[in-house]
Structure formats: structure tokens, C-alpha cells
Enzyme design. Structure first.
Site, short mmCIF file in Angstrom:
data_model
loop_
_atom_site.label_atom_id
_atom_site.label_comp_id
_atom_site.label_asym_id
_atom_site.label_seq_id
_atom_site.Cartn_x
_atom_site.Cartn_y
_atom_site.Cartn_z
N ARG A 2 0.85 -1.18 0.00
CA ARG A 2 0.00 0.00 0.00
C ARG A 2 0.89 1.23 0.00
O ARG A 2 1.94 1.26 0.64
CB ARG A 2 -0.94 0.02 1.22
N GLU A 24 -4.63 7.25 -4.95
CA GLU A 24 -4.83 6.56 -6.22
C GLU A 24 -6.19 6.92 -6.82
O GLU A 24 -7.17 7.00 -6.09
CB GLU A 24 -4.71 5.04 -6.02
N HIS A 26 -1.18 -0.04 -9.87
CA HIS A 26 -1.79 -0.99 -8.93
C HIS A 26 -2.32 -2.22 -9.66
O HIS A 26 -3.51 -2.55 -9.60
CB HIS A 26 -2.91 -0.31 -8.15
#
Length: 320
Positions: A238, A267, A286
Site C-alpha cells: 500500500r 490513487e 496498482h
């Protein structure tokens, strides 16, 4: 009356067949943008089940609007987007999708390790821009992977899978975890070390720990200063675990060699983010679990959990 469920992103239509036979199913049909907060606030009022992603913040104020919600099925391993305590206080079950993405995410983590160490993205751009004029001895030289020392922060399933890959490259593997894992040490030949020792000694440092209050900004200016100038940082966990301002400073002044980042604190990341301007950063959006098979299996489990929850059965992967 059929239970009502809301799904916050399109999933393969064939996966919804069984769910639609039992429930009223409403789906946010836009793949390019997450469901807006005001829409989610409207939908949550009278649904029995919610299928969501990390892009949705399921906090106390949202849960206060829910009148009949039984289950929140999160299509992810992590669940820091959900206020677990607030959900439990309201008797709402929360589930995730563990195990399924282990090997896929380990593959991606090792791919980032390889790409950063050998400057693959930088080299590809060098070629495309017509800058390759001749061969020279030290042109675009990187760092060796074979025989290097790999430090893993967070020895869960993905960490163990990463060790298995690293062993194929004869890497020495050390790890830091909240608690030691003697069985893992014995089976995989990995050694425990304190965090500072890993930062000082490892050639590659891979972050695979969950994002919690304790791990927020776990890697900051002090920690980065302990790393070798030839060290490479990989983060597929993360974004908030790493202080991005401190990381930019360390990379832009060559205090560390490079970074491979699949995750960011905010994000989607702003294209003008300073880290994206650096040639020694390999940044991707991601995609740690992004293979067709893995994402389908994640969706299948999330839907199964959702169906079990709204029909008053015990879901398969409940978050405690």
C-alpha cells in the site's frame, strides 16, 4: 422479497448468473471511474449486500445510512478502505479475497525487482527516443539480482511466494515481520532480522506488509537514510506505508538506486506526481493481481461471499 445487492464495478457477466437468480442485482456500469460518493450514499440505504473495491471508502458516515446491510464483500485482500469496527458494531459482516492473488502478486513484485535493477523502462525509452548511438562499457548498467540479498518487510503468503522465486536466483533472503515465523524460516531458509538491519544490509527491499496505523509511513526519511546507495525499494503493498516525499528526496539525490512502485498514497496517482518524473522509478497503476484468471477468481469469491451473507449463511473469508 429478494435481497438487494449493489456491485460498485462491472464484473464478467457470467459470474452474476447465480447471484441474479437469488437477488436483485444493481451494478455501477462504468469501468473508467469509481462510483461517486453520492451514488453510493443513495444505494446503501436499502441494500442487503455491498460488493466493493479498494476505490470505495466505506466509513462510519456511509454505514449510518444503511438500514438493512448485512455484508460488505471487498474484492481485495486488504480492507483499509472499510471501517471494520463501525461495521462490526452494526452487525455487518466484512469479507475479503485472500489467498487467490498470492502467486500473481509475487510474480509482479519480482518483475518490478527485475525491471528496476536492470533499468528496463529507462532503457526502452532510451531506444525509442533515438538516443542509442553506440555500445559503451558502462552504458545503462544496473544492479545484479543473482546472488543479491533480498529483504522482505511483511512475511505473509505473498512474502513466502516471493522467497520461492528469489531462491531460483540464489538470493539470500531476510525478513522483518510483526512476529517471527520459525516454520517459514525452516522450510524456506529465510532468516529473521530487525527492520533497521534489513534496511542496512539488503540490496532489494520489498514491502509486503498490510497497511495499518502501525505501518503508516513505516519507511520514511530515517529508514531510507539507512539503505545503501545501490539499494532498490519495491512496494506492492500500500502506498501509505512509504513517505513519498522522503522517497522522492532519496531517489532524486541518489541516496538509493531505484524504486519500483505499484501503489501510491493517493490513487489514481496524479500524472504530475514528482516520483513519476524520475528515471530511476518504475511506476505502474496498482496491477499486482491483474491477470485474467486471478481477477476472475477474486470476483468469484467476492460474489460467493456476498450471496452467502445476504442469505444468512456464513461467508468463506470473513475479516475478523
Amino acid at each position: 422479497m429478494k435481497p438487494k445487492v449493489y456491485i460498485t464495478r462491472k464484473v464478467p457477466i457470467d459470474l452474476l448468473k447465480e447471484l441474479k437468480a437469488v437477488c436483485e442485482v444493481d451494478v455501477w456500469e462504468h469501468d473508467d471511474i469509481p462510483v461517486p460518493r453520492h451514488v453510493l450514499e443513495e444505494k446503501i440505504v436499502d441494500i442487503d449486500g455491498l460488493f466493493c473495491l479498494l476505490t470505495e471508502t466505506i466509513d462510519q458516515s456511509l454505514l449510518d445510512k444503511a438500514n438493512s446491510l448485512k455484508i460488505i464483500s471487498n474484492m481485495a485482500v486488504g480492507y483499509n478502505n472499510i471501517d471494520i469496527e463501525a461495521a462490526h458494531k452494526r452487525g455487518i459482516t466484512v469479507t475479503n479475497t485472500p489467498g487467490i492473488l498470492t502467486e500473481t502478486t509475487a510474480d509482479l513484485t519480482f518483475a518490478l525487482l527485475m525491471a528496476t535493477s536492470r533499468r528496463l523502462v529507462e532503457s526502452a525509452e532510451y531506444l525509442k527516443k533515438g538516443e542509442w548511438k553506440t555500445w559503451s562499457p558502462m552504458q545503462l548498467t544496473g544492479q545484479d539480482v543473482y546472488g543479491a540479498t533480498l529483504g522482505i518487510i511483511g512475511m505473509g503468503r505473498i512474502g513466502e511466494a516471493l522467497v520461492r522465486r528469489a531462491k531460483g536466483f540464489d538470493m539470500t533472503c531476510i525478513y522483518y515481520n510483526r512476529s517471527r515465523k520459525p516454520q517459514t524460516e525452516k522450510e524456506l531458509g529465510v532468516a529473521y532480522a530487525e527492520l533497521d538491519d534489513i534496511l542496512k544490509g539488503a540490496d532489494f527491499i520489498c514491502i509486503l506488509t498490510p497497511y495499518t496505523n502501525e505501518t503508516k509511513n513505516l519507511i520514511g526519511e530515517r529508514e531510507l537514510s539507512l539503505m545503501k546507495s545501490t539499494s532498490i525499494l519495491i512496494n506492492t503493498a500500500r502506498g501509505g506505508i512509504v513517505d513519498e516525499i522522503a522517497l522522492y528526496e532519496a531517489l532524486s539525490t541518489n541516496k538509493i538506486w531505484a524504486a519500483g512502485l505499484d501503489v501510491f498514497e493517493e490513487e489514481p496517482v496524479d500524472p504530475t506526481h514528482p516520483l513519476l518524473s524520475l528515471p530511476n522509478v518504475v511506476a505502474i497503476p496498482h496491477i499486482g493481481s491483474a491477470t485474467v484468471n486471478t481477477r476472475r477468481k477474486m470476483a468469484e469469491l467476492a460474489i460467493e461471499n456476498l450471496l452467502l451473507g445476504v442469505t444468512n449463511q456464513t461467508p468463506k473469508s470473513v475479516v475478523i
